[in-house]
Design an enzyme around this catalytic site. Structure first.
Site, mmCIF file in Angstrom:
data_model
loop_
_atom_site.group_PDB
_atom_site.id
_atom_site.type_symbol
_atom_site.label_atom_id
_atom_site.label_comp_id
_atom_site.label_asym_id
_atom_site.label_seq_id
_atom_site.Cartn_x
_atom_site.Cartn_y
_atom_site.Cartn_z
ATOM 1 C CE LYS A 487 -0.323 0.050 5.051
ATOM 2 N NZ LYS A 487 -1.207 0.135 6.223
ATOM 3 C CG HIS A 621 -2.756 -3.934 13.078
ATOM 4 N ND1 HIS A 621 -1.983 -4.308 12.004
ATOM 5 C CD2 HIS A 621 -2.145 -2.843 13.612
ATOM 6 C CE1 HIS A 621 -0.955 -3.473 11.883
ATOM 7 N NE2 HIS A 621 -1.033 -2.577 12.859
ATOM 8 C CB CYS A 768 12.553 26.466 -1.109
ATOM 9 S SG CYS A 768 13.664 27.701 -0.410
#
Length: 825
Positions: A487, A621, A768
């Protein structure tokens, strides 16, 4: 079963130890080797169906049922042995004894492959050489390297590497070197030996019968063991000890020059001066070993040597996959130019996107030791057998053998003529393998085909990823399935490329977050089962069309899936047998998604009344597997999953796959492995449990370049809002990476550091969008120099710690605009 050995003619067969790399089935002999993480016996049936008829199998693997299966292969030649690897080594050793030619054996901690490749470049005009392909120097690699020796060869060059005691003895019997090179000694594989002295002694076993040994006397550990041990067992050995410190039989000096180094040494009372286009210590050491071996072999004309050594180039020891123009995928493998290297590259090409045309750009092969009349029929077979759709051939020998290749093959005398023809611009949406001898200048072809873009790249080491996969496999055993998480663009590494490698290494499942990720994998030729973790009703049709399996974590999602399947069944286009299985997630304490314990009874009833809903797996999980403080809670979660899975199994009448361990859990709780484990961040080089951090290898290296360097005075400011106030005079470099590339703004103002030529340099001012400024005052830095943002020099865990986050955020945050380069050593 028929007995094969000893009547076998080894010269007529190609040895195979990997079932995925069979090139000529009828001429192959497969050695079924059992290792910690694999068992070659599992693939015998598959190989027989492909046409392989010669097998070496181990007695311990031959169960009665397996014997009965093999007995059905009446035309197969099967040899039963105690150990297949030992038989491979014995047969290679027997084959080697047939040849009375000079053979160079190279060992050491570093430089083996480079010395071998440079010797080949230098000696190619004078010898027909058989050498180790790439870095084939292991217990399996060495016999595979020596086996192709033929009568046509006049020189062998083989490297040998070991990682523990007693391995070199077998390799010595296979290589039987007449000339030895001991490159150096370092820390590689120190963990396999009691001491550095023992490691030197074990490596010296390669040279117990050599006539001549070349080594650097400046390494006292090597010099002492040679004089103490090796001379005792090989008293007639000629020792060519060289030194850059005035200690050796041959003393060497290095004189820096504008574009390289002048190496000066004395050999046979003659002074030699050889220019090499290198200045670093390692390259000079490797070049010196190469020069002395060349002199030992009788190539002593100084002008010839000067010409050849001046043309030495760095050895790129890796195959790279890059984005090309016109949506092409480019495989750059100009590292070596022999048959073994070509066959390995073609195997890699065959693993790529099956929907794309396969194109091979190939030069004459110059390092095979075979005459053109024998060589090019073999190349023709190789190309045909690996599904190459289009061949572009470069070189006079290929042109002279046009009749052997299919109609439509294009032939060019030189790489320059191919580039000038503009034919490369006609290639679209293809996978292009570029495989050419260095002298043909194939870098011009690569430069024409490569996608010119942002100079910031994420290099993905596919060998490191394979190592990590095998490491976690070793923790759970061969019988436990692996679900690999790809994923989030494979944790930033590139989903399709990583998935292809995982498919090649036979993982059992892939997991993606959303359906469109799974669809993309299918469109790139991935056929493994794929679990989709966040399915939604609007993507159900895609799940069905592309055979994607949904994760179901709630009643409402289950009802939606059920209703969808019923509607599809009524359309009559699909039967229930065609519908994907589902994966049930149980909430055992993470409290994110999943069925709670008090919901299981109702879930069981629903599943019992809807037998068309097939359950592939039941899982949960672990919430705290990465921290020991939560061990008790993790145990409770495991036990709760086990109870829930048993309850569901009783209701279903069959046992779905059960899994709860993630990467950290595999290390901390291997006893909870159940039927499958889910491998995520660990696969990509981050050992989240922090228990065995040295066992996994970093997979990704984020690199950029220095765009400009300015010398600024104390008191000046750098960047937006003048936040970078200089306290002293400084050299400030601007590098081509910013927060749009995934370099977090929180790393500005000295919080983050990057590596420039080995020196860590702090950021200056704000990050930046596309650029970052760093202080390179303490670094040996020039414009266009490479900068390591994260990798070996700046571990991703350290970078994450700088801004108080986790490695997951850093690695998944690398923008998709950053070009990915995939490579194998």
């Amino acid at each position: 079963m028929n007995i094969l050995f000893p009547e076998i003619n080894s010269a007529a067969l190609y040895p195979v130890t990997d079932s995925r790399q069979v090139l000529f089935p009828a001429q192959s002999i497969f050695f079924a080797i059992r290792g910690e993480r694999h068992d070659g016996h599992r693939y015998i049936t598959e190989l027989y169906q492909k046409g392989v008829r010669h097998f070496v199998v181990e007695s311990a693997a031959l169960t009665p049922a397996f014997r009965d299966e093999l007995a059905q292969y009446a035309d197969a030649q099967i040899l039963e042995v105690g150990n297949s690897l030992e038989m491979l080594q014995k047969m290679a050793a027997d084959h080697r004894r047939q040849f009375v030619i000079p053979v160079i054996g190279v060992t050491g901690s570093n430089g083996k492959t480079i010395v071998k490749e440079w010797l080949t470049q230098i000696l190619e005009p004078d010898f027909r050489i058989q050498k180790s392909p790439k870095s084939y120097n292991s217990q399996v690699g060495v016999p595979l390297s020596v086996w192709p020796l033929k009568e046509e060869h006049t020189l062998g060059i083989f490297e040998a590497g070991i990682s523990k005691p007693f391995e070199m003895q077998a390799l010595q019997g296979i290589i039987r070197p007449t000339i030895g090179i001991f490159t150096n000694i370092g820390s590689a594989h120190d963990e396999g030996f009691r001491s550095r002295k023992q490691k030197v002694a074990e490596k010296l076993r390669l040279f117990t019968q050599v006539k001549t040994l070349i080594y650097r006397k400046d390494y006292p550990e090597i010099d002492e063991e040679i004089n103490l041990l090796l001379k005792a067992v090989n008293p007639d050995i000629q020792l060519i000890s060289w030194s850059s410190e005035g200690k050796g039989a041959v003393n060497v000096t290095y004189e820096a020059q504008a574009s390289g180094t002048l190496i000066t040494l004395k050999w046979a009372e003659r002074d030699y001066s050889l220019f090499v286009p290198f200045a670093d210590e390692a390259s000079l050491e490797n070049a010196t070993h190469t020069a002395l071996a060349t002199l030992v072999l009788g190539i002593t004309d100084e002008a010839t040597l000067q010409s050849r050594f001046a043309r030495l180039r760095p050895v790129s020891m890796r195959l790279e996959v890059k984005e090309g123009i016109h949506r092409n995928l480019l495989i750059d493998d100009t590292y070596n130019n022999d048959l073994a290297g070509l066959s390995m590259a073609l195997n890699f090409l065959s693993q790529q996107d099956s929907s794309r045309q396969k194109v091979l750009i190939l030069s004459d092969l110059l390092e095979t030791g075979l005459g053109a009349e024998d060589l090019y029929p073999i190349i023709s077979q190789l190309v045909a057998g690996k599904g190459v759709h289009h061949l572009i051939a470069v070189g006079p020998e290929l042109g002279a053998n046009q009749r052997l290749f299919p109609e439509g093959t294009r032939f060019y005398p030189t790489a320059e003529e191919l580039v000038q023809s503009n034919y490369l611009n006609t290639l679209y949406d293809a996978v292009i393998l570029v495989k050419g001898a260095r002298r043909f200048g194939f870098e011009r072809i690569i430069n024409r085909l490569i996608q010119k873009s942002h100079q910031t790249v994420l290099e993905v080491n596919l060998d490191a990823l394979t190592h990590n996969l095998n490491y976690y496999r070793s923790k759970v055993g061969a019988k436990t399935k692996i679900m690999a998480m790809v994923k989030a663009f494979a944790y930033g590494s590139g989903s399709a490329e990583v998935a292809r490698l995982l498919q090649y290494h036979r993982v059992d499942y892939l997991a993606v977050a959303y359906a469109d990720e799974g669809v993309a994998l299918r469109q790139h030729g991935i056929h493994l089962p794929i679990m989709v973790m966040n399915p939604s009703p609007e993507t159900f049709a895609q799940l069905l069309e592309y055979r994607l399996e949904p994760e179901i974590y709630s009643f409402w999602r289950l009802e939606e899936w059920k209703e969808f399947l019923m509607k599809e069944a009524k359309k009559g286009k699909s039967s229930f047998a065609d519908f994907p299985s589902l994966h049930l997630k149980l909430d055992t304490g993470m409290h994110r998604l999943g069925f709670l314990p008090d919901e299981l009874a109702a879930l069981c009833t629903l599943l019992q009344t809807t037998p068309t809903l097939r359950v592939a797996s039941v899982f949960s999980h672990l919430a705290g597997a990465d921290e020991a403080a939560h061990n008790g809670f993790s145990q409770q979660q495991y036990e709760q999953l086990a109870r829930g899975a048993m309850q569901l199994e009783e209701a279903l009448g069959y046992q779905p796959i059960r899994h709860i361990l993630n990467s950290a859990g595999i290390i901390r709780f291997p006893e909870y492995k159940l039927d499958m484990v889910r491998l995520g961040i660990g696969l990509y080089g981050v050992e989240a449990s922090q228990l065995e951090t040295g066992q996994v290898l970093p997979v990704g290296t984020l690199k950029t370049v220095i765009s400009q360097i300015k010398n600024l005075k104390a008191g000046e400011t750098v960047g937006y809002s003048r936040r970078g106030l200089l306290q002293k005079d400084a050299r400030i470099a601007t590098i081509a990476i910013g927060y749009a590339d995934g370099y977090d703004r929180r790393l500005g103002n000295g919080v983050g550091h990057v590596s420039v030529n080995g020196t860590l340099c702090p950021t200056v001012g704000s990050i930046c969008m596309d650029m970052t400024m760093i202080d390179v005052t303490e670094a040996d830095a020039q414009e266009a120099d490479e900068v390591i943002v994260f990798g070996k020099e700046m571990p991703i865990t350290r970078l994450a710690a700088c801004i108080g986050t986790i490695p997951y955020e850093i690695i998944t945050g690398v923008s998709e605009r950053v070009k990915r380069i995939f490579y194998r050593e």
